[in-house]
Design a protein around this motif. Sequence first.
Motif, PDB file in Angstrom:
ATOM      1  N   VAL A 124      71.339   3.733  55.091  1.00  0.00           N
ATOM      2  CA  VAL A 124      72.228   4.463  55.982  1.00  0.00           C
ATOM      3  C   VAL A 124      73.655   3.944  55.792  1.00  0.00           C
TER       4      VAL A 124
ATOM      5  N   GLU B  34      67.153  -5.692  56.850  1.00  0.00           N
ATOM      6  CA  GLU B  34      66.899  -5.151  58.187  1.00  0.00           C
ATOM      7  C   GLU B  34      65.533  -4.493  58.295  1.00  0.00           C
ATOM      8  N   GLY B  35      64.745  -4.551  57.218  1.00  0.00           N
ATOM      9  CA  GLY B  35      63.398  -3.984  57.235  1.00  0.00           C
ATOM     10  C   GLY B  35      63.369  -2.474  57.241  1.00  0.00           C
ATOM     11  N   ARG B  36      64.458  -1.853  56.769  1.00  0.00           N
ATOM     12  CA  ARG B  36      64.557  -0.394  56.772  1.00  0.00           C
ATOM     13  C   ARG B  36      64.153   0.192  55.427  1.00  0.00           C
ATOM     14  N   ARG B  37      63.378   1.266  55.480  1.00  0.00           N
ATOM     15  CA  ARG B  37      63.081   1.994  54.248  1.00  0.00           C
ATOM     16  C   ARG B  37      64.251   2.886  53.856  1.00  0.00           C
ATOM     17  N   GLU B  38      64.989   3.364  54.832  1.00  0.00           N
ATOM     18  CA  GLU B  38      66.085   4.291  54.568  1.00  0.00           C
ATOM     19  C   GLU B  38      67.418   3.551  54.435  1.00  0.00           C
TER      20      GLU B  38
ATOM     21  N   SER C 151      64.283   4.536  48.760  1.00  0.00           N
ATOM     22  CA  SER C 151      63.396   5.010  49.821  1.00  0.00           C
ATOM     23  C   SER C 151      62.261   5.881  49.315  1.00  0.00           C
TER      24      SER C 151
ATOM     25  N   ALA D  60      69.607  -2.798  53.718  1.00  0.00           N
ATOM     26  CA  ALA D  60      68.427  -2.108  54.240  1.00  0.00           C
ATOM     27  C   ALA D  60      67.199  -3.016  54.201  1.00  0.00           C
ATOM     28  N   TRP D  61      67.028  -3.735  53.120  1.00  0.00           N
ATOM     29  CA  TRP D  61      65.865  -4.610  52.966  1.00  0.00           C
ATOM     30  C   TRP D  61      65.893  -5.737  53.995  1.00  0.00           C
TER      31      TRP D  61
END
Length: 424
Positions: A288, A282-286, A315, A279-280
């Motif tokens: 998945v 890919e710059g995602r807070r969530e 998150s 996630a980190w």
Amino acid sequence: MTDYKLKNFETGNLFEDSGWLLSEPGCEKPSLLRAIYNKREIALKDDSYGFYKYADWLPINRILKGSAPTITYKSSSLAKTLGLKNLFVSFSGYWPQIGAEMTTCSFKETEAYSVCARLESSKRGVMVVASAGNTARAFAKVCSENGIPLLLVIPEDNLDALWWGSKIEENVKLICTPKGTDYFDAIDLSVKICKSPLFFEEGGAKNVARRDGMGTTVLSAATFIGEIPEYYFQAIGSGTGTIAAWEANLRLLDDGRFGKRKMKLIPSQNIPFTPMYDAWREGRREIVFENEEFAKKCALTIEAKVLSNRRPPYSIAGGLFDALKDTDGDIEAVTNDELRRACDLFFATEGIDIHPASGVALAGMIKSIDRKGIDRDSLMMLNITGGGENLFKRDRALYYLKPDLIIDNRESQSKIVELAESLF
């Protein structure tokens, strides 16, 4: 015993702790709470207090017997091998030669002694703790020695982690999820058990006492060194320890005597189970999971089993994502082979065995230094979250717990509660 208030990270609201709050009453948006201590400058107690030498910044109502603090020292042999000038190791485990006396060999004792001391002696009910192994070992020790009712929930495949140097008393009971299940399944079952009024959840990352107990590793380092480190390295399964490190750092900044820097937080995960790393990157807070069963399979194949949390506080407001953003941090990922080599390296240079998760932290540190070109003269803190197990077990009789019950998560809610209540 400690004077503090609770603060909601998301709303900024400040309020009294009514006894066992895990969230702000009436607030619908999930957010971690923080303890705001009346004492801005920490005054360490003497070593006779053990872990409670940091009591000024612990949300506790009493002091329990049997605790030991994290020990920080400046590395010479490992640092020389890696070409580092200022590597400080904060060691939580059993290594009497340096003064480390955690008999469960894990920094989970810092959580257990803080959480259990937050409990008021008059509180009724049974605390429920879900664990992948090390946390259960620590809470069982503390609760057994201090007469606190406890129900542990762990995956049956992790039973080999439940050993102690002394017998566990009858106030501690154990339920396992069946073979082939993981830490998330144990968490899920514990939540269902806590639907009964007889039980209450310990709270995990939501419990300020757990995080502030873990944060004492940073207090150990900063007070030993005399300043806040530049870089912080640790292995993560939930990321709670790294969140705790961030919060301890902020308190040290407010104290004012340990410098003005925020440590760059660089935790590491064990490949192939790397939900936060993915996630980190890919710059995602969530977080998945495209396939939950595949995620479970990955969690079961990592060597550092304690790093297998499928629902980490990444998150949530005030969680790991926010910690990494605030400190310009990063996440590394290491393979089983890399962590084994790191464990061997630590033993060869420092002379003590370390847990696989600690091997993940060391391997991640090495990769991060090389990949990011970090100045090797930088002030670094390596959080060794468990070690000395082989030393502790040598020539010592061990005691093990067998499950009182094995319960499948797919049982009905009423049946789960009925079975759990039958133990107390």
